[in-house]
Design a protein around this motif. Structure first.
Motif, short mmCIF file in Angstrom:
data_model
loop_
_atom_site.label_atom_id
_atom_site.label_comp_id
_atom_site.label_asym_id
_atom_site.label_seq_id
_atom_site.Cartn_x
_atom_site.Cartn_y
_atom_site.Cartn_z
N PRO C 190 -12.96 -26.50 -35.64
CA PRO C 190 -13.27 -25.38 -36.53
C PRO C 190 -12.21 -24.27 -36.49
CG PRO C 190 -15.20 -26.00 -35.25
CD PRO C 190 -14.06 -26.76 -34.70
N MET C 193 -9.90 -23.30 -39.36
CA MET C 193 -10.42 -22.62 -40.55
C MET C 193 -10.13 -21.12 -40.58
SD MET C 193 -11.85 -24.75 -42.55
CE MET C 193 -10.47 -25.82 -42.25
N PHE C 197 -10.78 -17.28 -43.66
CA PHE C 197 -11.85 -16.30 -43.56
C PHE C 197 -11.40 -15.07 -42.79
CE2 PHE C 197 -15.29 -18.95 -45.06
CZ PHE C 197 -14.87 -20.24 -44.78
N GLY C 200 -17.16 -13.31 -40.63
CA GLY C 200 -18.09 -14.42 -40.55
C GLY C 200 -17.76 -15.37 -39.42
N PRO C 201 -18.58 -16.42 -39.27
CA PRO C 201 -18.43 -17.30 -38.11
C PRO C 201 -17.14 -18.13 -38.10
CG PRO C 201 -20.11 -18.13 -39.60
CD PRO C 201 -19.72 -16.79 -40.12
N PHE C 202 -16.44 -18.23 -39.22
CA PHE C 202 -15.23 -19.05 -39.26
C PHE C 202 -13.95 -18.22 -39.22
CE2 PHE C 202 -17.44 -22.94 -39.81
CZ PHE C 202 -18.56 -22.64 -40.55
N LEU C 207 -18.12 -16.94 -34.33
CA LEU C 207 -18.81 -17.80 -33.39
C LEU C 207 -18.26 -19.22 -33.41
CD1 LEU C 207 -21.25 -18.03 -31.47
CD2 LEU C 207 -22.62 -18.67 -33.46
N ILE C 208 -18.01 -19.74 -34.59
CA ILE C 208 -17.63 -21.14 -34.66
C ILE C 208 -16.14 -21.37 -34.53
CG2 ILE C 208 -17.75 -23.20 -36.12
CD1 ILE C 208 -20.28 -22.17 -37.27
#
Lengths: 96, 212, 236
Positions: C190, C193, C197, C200-202, C207-208
């Protein structure tokens, strides 16, 4: 029918039965989806139905296709526990 | 390794009466499967939280998804798993039946792995069509949080499917060997387990992204 | 290798490499987690440049000292990776994957060292640099760390391949470690990515794309250090 052929049918029959259940459940869930998305009053029940159906399918895939039904108990119980926990958590979040 | 010890002696188990358990594949694949389940669980929770916090946006966005195409995709993966389960069983029969005096002509598993492969490729194609529709309509990962999750998680899953295509190709090749040893059987089982994982993860994503 | 032939020097050398991995984790916890604000992330890709300058200035000394520890941590990736390659080499008749692993060890170590350089430069003179330069150094550091999936993920794959391809009984490490390496690689992906972004999570503080790869990476170091300790036992 030879003994050999007879004994091999059971696992194949179990797999086919599992597949049929999964297909039916998929179509059922897609029907629930229609309710969830269009009929506000029953939406929550439909959402719950969809989540529970999904994880029941997932459990069946693990139990039958991944052969957890024959696997060492600790692994099998860990999987069962995971399925129950994740379903509960998702229900709690989606229905709150 | 101890788990190799009971391969040769253990055909598929009869039902409940026996207490002997059997772990298909090898312990490593279960490490991988457990790990992926935990990570994807995190993804499922994120989607659910998004649904709870931004329900209206998620519902509106979801309405733009192509449910029909995706039901087909779900059925493709489920059917692929069915074919893989049959193929594994056929490989077991082939392993049992093969030996110096009685070797059957061909492993019937191969055609089932081929069918599973076709299901996988079908899934990939339909997914590309689906994404194509969205991108063509100007919807991207930046459109809103729903579509961010939609593209990212179906993308991560798609990556797993593509790895799965590789695994299925390998399984198909393995099934064409003139003899399947217990060790090969273990590896086939491990590959099959991976494929079922791919199916399993999709069922959850399908429900959370398309249905609720 | 004859079975009765124990190579004590190998055992001790392997343990050295394994300890380098453990030390790398400890130094990272001190330099990146406690002092340096790398994770949990002090900064965010959607902060305005002035905010970057303000935040790092508030923690200037801590981040500076943290950067030194980061440098120590990341330099140890070299011996850590070389140890894994050495054990892989032991089970090869003619070396191939051990060489491939050394290449990935070298690349990964250089990428990681650059992270430490960026982190240090970010707090060298934030009052003099244009604020966008300070922001850029943070972007660069995080991109080096997580956008480098083919390097670190690739490293895991070339550790897994010789294990899974080996004949039974001739694996450099137990087979489950091969699978665990494949899982680690999956968890790094991940991070690729972060280019797409800024929140957000990405994104690079998400988080991710941040937490998952970082957690997986340091657990992977712990796992491989354990694997090296175990490999050393065969020659004790």
């Amino acid at each position: 029918m030879s003994e050999k052929m007879r004994s091999s049918f059971r696992p194949l029959r179990a797999a086919t039965l599992a597949w049929a259940v999964l297909v039916a459940a998929t179509l059922l869930a897609a029907h629930f989806a229609h309710t969830a998305q269009h009929r506000q009053s029953e939406a929550k029940l439909a959402v719950a139905g969809i989540i529970i159906t999904a994880f029941a399918k997932i459990w069946l895939i693990g139990f039958q296709f991944m052969e957890l039904k024959n696997a060492p108990r600790p692994l099998r119980h860990a999987f069962d526990l995971w399925a129950v926990v994740i379903t509960s958590v998702l229900l709690k979040i989606c229905l709150s | 390794m101890t788990d190799m010890a009971h391969i040769g002696a253990a055909p598929p188990l009869p039902k409940a009466s026996s207490h002997k358990t059997y772990l298909p594949g090898e312990s490593g694949i279960w490490v991988f499967v457990s790990g992926e389940l935990l990570v994807f669980s995190m993804f499922f929770i994120l989607i659910a939280q998004g649904q709870a916090e931004q329900g209206a946006i998620f519902d509106q966005s979801r309405a733009k998804l192509d449910l029909g195409l995706c039901v087909i995709n779900t059925l493709l993966l489920l059917t692929g798993s069915w074919f893989v389960a049959i193929a594994v069983e056929r490989c077991r029969e082939f392993m049992r039946d093969s030996g110096p005096d009685k070797r059957p002509a061909q492993n019937s598993a191969t055609r089932y792995f081929t069918l599973a492969l076709l299901c996988a490729l079908g899934f990939v194609s339909i997914k590309m069509v689906e994404w194509g529709h969205k991108l063509h309509a100007g919807i991207t990962t930046g459109t809103n949080d729903f579509f961010m999750y939609y593209f990212m998680f179906t993308g991560i899953h798609l990556f797993h499917v593509l790895m799965g295509v590789g695994v299925l190709l390998f399984l198909r090749a393995a099934s064409r060997r003139p003899e399947i040893t217990p060790r090969t059987m273990r590896i086939i089982e491990a590959g099959a387990t991976y494929w079922h994982l791919v199916d399993l993860l999709w069922v959850a994503l399908f429900a959370l992204l398309y249905l609720i | 290798m004859q079975s009765g032939d124990k190579d004590e020097l190998f055992a001790r050398s392997m343990r050295f490499c394994a300890w380098c991995g453990v030390a790398a984790i400890i130094f990272f916890v001190i330099g990146g987690v406690w002092l340096g604000g790398m994770i949990p992330p002090l900064l965010g890709p959607d902060d305005p440049p002035a905010e970057f300058v303000r935040k790092v200035s508030e923690h200037l000394l801590a981040i500076r000292i943290g950067s030194v520890f980061l440098m120590l941590s990341f330099a140890l990736f070299g011996p850590f990776g070389a140890g894994i390659a050495a054990q892989t080499r032991r089970k090869e008749r003619n070396p191939v994957f051990s060489y491939v692993q050394l290449m990935f060890t070298a690349s990964g170590t250089v990428v990681a060292l650059l992270v430490a350089f960026c982190w240090a430069l970010m707090v060298f003179r934030p009052d003099v640099y244009q604020p966008t330069i300070v922001q850029f150094l943070a972007d660069f550091a995080y991109f080096l760390a997580v956008f480098s999936v083919p390097v670190f993920g690739g490293w895991c794959v070339v550790i897994a391949l010789p294990i899974l391809m080996a004949k039974p009984g001739e694996e450099p490490f137990p087979r489950w470690i091969g699978y665990a390496n494949l899982w680690a690689a999956a968890l790094f992906t991940p991070g690729q990515m972060v280019l797409f972004f800024k929140h957000g999570p990405f994104s690079w503080n998400g988080l991710i794309a941040l937490w998952l790869p970082f957690a997986a990476f340091f657990l992977w170091i712990l796992l491989m250090s354990y694997a090296m300790f175990e490999a050393a036992k065969a020659d004790d």
